[in-house]
Enzyme design. Structure first.
Site, PDB file in Angstrom:
ATOM      1  N   ASP A  12     -25.679  21.205 -15.483  1.00  0.00           N
ATOM      2  CA  ASP A  12     -24.704  21.863 -16.351  1.00  0.00           C
ATOM      3  C   ASP A  12     -23.579  20.906 -16.741  1.00  0.00           C
ATOM      4  O   ASP A  12     -23.038  20.990 -17.850  1.00  0.00           O
ATOM      5  CB  ASP A  12     -24.124  23.110 -15.670  1.00  0.00           C
ATOM      6  N   THR A 126     -23.546  33.277  -9.650  1.00  0.00           N
ATOM      7  CA  THR A 126     -24.990  33.263  -9.884  1.00  0.00           C
ATOM      8  C   THR A 126     -25.636  34.640  -9.767  1.00  0.00           C
ATOM      9  O   THR A 126     -25.163  35.491  -9.002  1.00  0.00           O
ATOM     10  CB  THR A 126     -25.658  32.329  -8.837  1.00  0.00           C
ATOM     11  N   GLU A 128     -28.203  35.076  -8.184  1.00  0.00           N
ATOM     12  CA  GLU A 128     -28.737  35.156  -6.816  1.00  0.00           C
ATOM     13  C   GLU A 128     -27.909  36.128  -5.961  1.00  0.00           C
ATOM     14  O   GLU A 128     -28.377  36.611  -4.932  1.00  0.00           O
ATOM     15  CB  GLU A 128     -28.745  33.780  -6.144  1.00  0.00           C
ATOM     16  N   TYR A 150     -27.582  30.229   0.348  1.00  0.00           N
ATOM     17  CA  TYR A 150     -26.958  29.852  -0.934  1.00  0.00           C
ATOM     18  C   TYR A 150     -26.218  31.043  -1.534  1.00  0.00           C
ATOM     19  O   TYR A 150     -25.044  30.939  -1.928  1.00  0.00           O
ATOM     20  CB  TYR A 150     -28.041  29.347  -1.897  1.00  0.00           C
ATOM     21  N   LYS A 154     -22.184  31.791  -2.279  1.00  0.00           N
ATOM     22  CA  LYS A 154     -21.612  32.128  -3.589  1.00  0.00           C
ATOM     23  C   LYS A 154     -20.880  33.478  -3.539  1.00  0.00           C
ATOM     24  O   LYS A 154     -19.945  33.712  -4.299  1.00  0.00           O
ATOM     25  CB  LYS A 154     -22.712  32.148  -4.656  1.00  0.00           C
TER      26      LYS A 154
HETATM   27  P1  NDP Z   1     -26.968  20.837  -9.988  1.00  0.00           P
HETATM   28  O1  NDP Z   1     -27.565  20.956  -8.639  1.00  0.00           O
HETATM   29  O2  NDP Z   1     -27.748  20.193 -11.069  1.00  0.00           O
HETATM   30  O3  NDP Z   1     -25.569  20.046  -9.884  1.00  0.00           O
HETATM   31  C1  NDP Z   1     -24.712  20.238  -8.785  1.00  0.00           C
HETATM   32  C2  NDP Z   1     -23.603  19.227  -8.875  1.00  0.00           C
HETATM   33  O4  NDP Z   1     -22.697  19.430  -7.786  1.00  0.00           O
HETATM   34  C3  NDP Z   1     -24.057  17.767  -8.795  1.00  0.00           C
HETATM   35  O5  NDP Z   1     -23.276  17.027  -9.699  1.00  0.00           O
HETATM   36  C4  NDP Z   1     -23.717  17.386  -7.365  1.00  0.00           C
HETATM   37  O6  NDP Z   1     -23.463  16.018  -7.175  1.00  0.00           O
HETATM   38  C5  NDP Z   1     -22.403  18.159  -7.211  1.00  0.00           C
HETATM   39  N1  NDP Z   1     -21.997  18.307  -5.813  1.00  0.00           N
HETATM   40  C6  NDP Z   1     -22.658  18.922  -4.804  1.00  0.00           C
HETATM   41  N2  NDP Z   1     -21.944  18.844  -3.678  1.00  0.00           N
HETATM   42  C7  NDP Z   1     -20.810  18.171  -3.976  1.00  0.00           C
HETATM   43  C8  NDP Z   1     -19.687  17.765  -3.218  1.00  0.00           C
HETATM   44  N3  NDP Z   1     -19.584  18.059  -1.916  1.00  0.00           N
HETATM   45  N4  NDP Z   1     -18.686  17.093  -3.838  1.00  0.00           N
HETATM   46  C9  NDP Z   1     -18.774  16.794  -5.152  1.00  0.00           C
HETATM   47  N5  NDP Z   1     -19.829  17.136  -5.927  1.00  0.00           N
HETATM   48  C10 NDP Z   1     -20.835  17.823  -5.338  1.00  0.00           C
HETATM   49  O7  NDP Z   1     -26.538  22.308 -10.430  1.00  0.00           O
HETATM   50  P2  NDP Z   1     -26.454  22.935 -11.911  1.00  0.00           P
HETATM   51  O8  NDP Z   1     -25.789  21.996 -12.818  1.00  0.00           O
HETATM   52  O9  NDP Z   1     -27.770  23.502 -12.254  1.00  0.00           O
HETATM   53  O10 NDP Z   1     -25.516  24.184 -11.643  1.00  0.00           O
HETATM   54  C11 NDP Z   1     -24.096  24.082 -11.741  1.00  0.00           C
HETATM   55  C12 NDP Z   1     -23.465  25.200 -10.927  1.00  0.00           C
HETATM   56  O11 NDP Z   1     -23.937  26.458 -11.400  1.00  0.00           O
HETATM   57  C13 NDP Z   1     -23.803  25.161  -9.441  1.00  0.00           C
HETATM   58  O12 NDP Z   1     -22.667  25.605  -8.743  1.00  0.00           O
HETATM   59  C14 NDP Z   1     -24.927  26.173  -9.285  1.00  0.00           C
HETATM   60  O13 NDP Z   1     -24.959  26.717  -7.988  1.00  0.00           O
HETATM   61  C15 NDP Z   1     -24.514  27.205 -10.331  1.00  0.00           C
HETATM   62  N6  NDP Z   1     -25.580  27.982 -10.917  1.00  0.00           N
HETATM   63  C16 NDP Z   1     -26.648  27.345 -11.486  1.00  0.00           C
HETATM   64  C17 NDP Z   1     -27.646  28.082 -12.081  1.00  0.00           C
HETATM   65  C18 NDP Z   1     -28.807  27.418 -12.737  1.00  0.00           C
HETATM   66  O14 NDP Z   1     -29.791  28.117 -13.048  1.00  0.00           O
HETATM   67  N7  NDP Z   1     -28.751  26.131 -13.023  1.00  0.00           N
HETATM   68  C19 NDP Z   1     -27.612  29.562 -12.095  1.00  0.00           C
HETATM   69  C20 NDP Z   1     -26.389  30.103 -11.546  1.00  0.00           C
HETATM   70  C21 NDP Z   1     -25.428  29.337 -10.966  1.00  0.00           C
HETATM   71  P3  NDP Z   1     -24.629  14.994  -6.739  1.00  0.00           P
HETATM   72  O15 NDP Z   1     -25.241  14.560  -8.052  1.00  0.00           O
HETATM   73  O16 NDP Z   1     -23.864  13.929  -6.046  1.00  0.00           O
HETATM   74  O17 NDP Z   1     -25.583  15.739  -5.868  1.00  0.00           O
HETATM   75  P1  GDP Z   2     -33.745  29.545  -7.910  1.00  0.00           P
HETATM   76  O1  GDP Z   2     -34.009  30.798  -8.671  1.00  0.00           O
HETATM   77  O2  GDP Z   2     -32.368  29.046  -8.088  1.00  0.00           O
HETATM   78  O3  GDP Z   2     -34.151  29.635  -6.491  1.00  0.00           O
HETATM   79  O4  GDP Z   2     -34.622  28.419  -8.654  1.00  0.00           O
HETATM   80  P2  GDP Z   2     -36.030  27.780  -8.265  1.00  0.00           P
HETATM   81  O5  GDP Z   2     -36.526  27.137  -9.505  1.00  0.00           O
HETATM   82  O6  GDP Z   2     -35.929  26.944  -7.054  1.00  0.00           O
HETATM   83  O7  GDP Z   2     -36.954  29.028  -7.908  1.00  0.00           O
HETATM   84  C1  GDP Z   2     -37.241  30.008  -8.885  1.00  0.00           C
HETATM   85  C2  GDP Z   2     -38.313  30.942  -8.326  1.00  0.00           C
HETATM   86  O8  GDP Z   2     -39.551  30.242  -8.282  1.00  0.00           O
HETATM   87  C3  GDP Z   2     -38.046  31.437  -6.916  1.00  0.00           C
HETATM   88  O9  GDP Z   2     -38.289  32.817  -6.910  1.00  0.00           O
HETATM   89  C4  GDP Z   2     -39.071  30.690  -6.064  1.00  0.00           C
HETATM   90  O10 GDP Z   2     -39.530  31.425  -4.927  1.00  0.00           O
HETATM   91  C5  GDP Z   2     -40.191  30.551  -7.069  1.00  0.00           C
HETATM   92  N1  GDP Z   2     -41.120  29.431  -6.793  1.00  0.00           N
HETATM   93  C6  GDP Z   2     -42.473  29.520  -6.740  1.00  0.00           C
HETATM   94  N2  GDP Z   2     -43.003  28.330  -6.456  1.00  0.00           N
HETATM   95  C7  GDP Z   2     -41.969  27.456  -6.341  1.00  0.00           C
HETATM   96  C8  GDP Z   2     -41.917  26.063  -6.063  1.00  0.00           C
HETATM   97  O11 GDP Z   2     -42.902  25.394  -5.873  1.00  0.00           O
HETATM   98  N3  GDP Z   2     -40.676  25.487  -6.048  1.00  0.00           N
HETATM   99  C9  GDP Z   2     -39.541  26.221  -6.291  1.00  0.00           C
HETATM  100  N4  GDP Z   2     -38.360  25.596  -6.298  1.00  0.00           N
HETATM  101  N5  GDP Z   2     -39.570  27.548  -6.526  1.00  0.00           N
HETATM  102  C10 GDP Z   2     -40.774  28.154  -6.553  1.00  0.00           C
END
Ligand code: NDP
Ligand code: GDP
Length: 336
Positions: A12, A126, A128, A150, A154
């Protein structure tokens, strides 16, 4: 306008930094140091964009770092995206997930309160939080029943943000975002795992993709659409909480089916549970393993984003088919 993004090296952060720069913002990003100095998705931005981002090396578990940063920069907006965001990992590493997600969010809230109370903050909550929801679709009024460390982290975080918002009259908004994916999604998430495997198969690999629960139902949108919604939340008169999603549900099986269709393969499904396979012209393309099941599943998601539509005038722009196409096409190109 000045904005700070925590989590700038994640999915993001990639789209949000591009979006804010296109709006003329001065963008500051919090980046964790690692031994290889790998910059995550920041390293994927073209140099002519990346050079405009001001990087601050630090960790959200360090409140002094955050306070000093906000004291110095006093940004108009702060997007708190940083988190340990992988549900599967959180089952094995609950405490470090809590430290980063709960502790980190508390630190960000305290830094805003004490060092820059006029900053408007977005927090990345989220879907979740809904666990296995008892009502469909889910909106801002749907009860939370978290079913993973997780999601628990949140839950504590969203309530910390709500508490600070009310107690200290701070502008802090929560985005309750359903799954959003993209060509820069982390490779362990199921959508990217599938798009990368499909691309490898397109280029000649015979290795099937091995997945867990194929019947999990999620509401998947395109990340680029969602970061605009984050920004819209901070342009309102008052802070609030908003659901963003597509209003469409799909199974993992459907995602895989659509991804293979992009390379002209029509999967036929046979068997059930861990014996289920997806076949194309007699070749096994999808297999199931217990390894990728979670101790608890959270699914049956479908977003009711009517509040965001009415108040923010936000709507998702990218269809499920187009999302799958974008991801598969990108991975085919990268591996080509
Ligand atoms: P990513 O996992 O792609 O990115 C997470 C970021 O957080 C990375 O830049 C990571 O850095 C950084 N980070 C983790 N721990 C720390 C720390 N201790 N100090 C500083 N930076 C840290 O997540 P997304 O971009 O997909 O998601 C963004 C946010 O939205 C997250 O909070 C996620 O939980 C939430 N979210 C995401 C959804 C999705 O579908 N993508 C849905 C709903 C909520 P590094 O690169 O060093 O690991
Ligand atoms: P999440 O929704 O943030 O947990 O995103 P994920 O992409 O990790 O998982 C999405 C859904 O896919 C969850 O319901 C998982 O249980 C399901 N899933 C099924 N197979 C897999 C797999 O091989 N890897 C992951 N990451 N998820 C899986």
């Amino acid at each position: 306008m000045k904005a700070v993004i925590t989590g700038i090296s994640g999915q993001d952060g990639y789209f949000l930094s591009k979006f804010l720069l296109s709006k003329g913002y001065e963008v500051h990003g919090v980046l964790r140091r690692n031994s290889s100095m790998n910059q995550g998705t920041l390293g994927l931005l073209p140099n002519n964009i990346k050079k405009h981002i001001i990087i601050h090396y630090g960790d959200i578990t360090d409140v002094n770092f955050l306070s000093n940063l906000l004291q110095k920069e006093k940004p108009e907006e702060l997007y708190h995206l940083a988190a340990q965001s992988f549900v599967g990992y959180s089952f094995q590493n609950a405490l470090s997930t809590y430290d980063a997600n709960i502790g980190g969010t508390l630190n960000v809230c305290n830094a805003v309160k004490d060092s820059s109370p006029d900053t408007r903050m977005y927090f990345a909550a989220t879907s979740e939080l809904f666990g296995q929801p008892k009502e469909t679709p889910q909106n801002e009024m749907t009860p939370f029943f978290p079913r993973s460390p997780y999601a628990v982290s949140k839950l504590a975080s969203i309530w910390t943000v709500r508490t600070y918002r009310e107690a200290y009259k701070l502008f802090m908004s929560n985005g309750i975002l359903f799954n959003h994916e993209s060509e820069v999604r982390g490779p362990e998430f199921v959508t990217r795992k599938i798009s990368q495997s499909v691309a490898r198969i397109y280029h000649g690999s015979k290795e099937p993709v091995v997945l867990g629960n194929l019947s999990a139902v999620k509401d998947w949108g395109y990340a680029r659409d969602y970061v605009e919604g984050m920004w819209m939340m901070l342009q309102q008169d008052c802070p609030d909480d908003f659901v963003l999603g597509t209003g469409e549900s799909h199974t993992v099986r459907e995602f895989a089916q659509a991804a293979f269709k992009e390379i002209g393969m029509d999967l036929e499904w046979t068997g059930s549970g861990i014996n289920e396979v997806g076949l194309s012209e007699g070749m096994t393309r999808v297999k199931v393993s217990r390894e990728f099941y979670r101790p608890l599943e959270s699914d049956n998601y479908r977003a009711d984003y009517s509040k965001a539509k009415k108040t923010l005038r936000w709507e998702p722009k990218t269809s499920f088919r187009d999302l799958v196409k974008i991801m598969v096409k990108n991975d085919i190109e990268i591996m080509g």
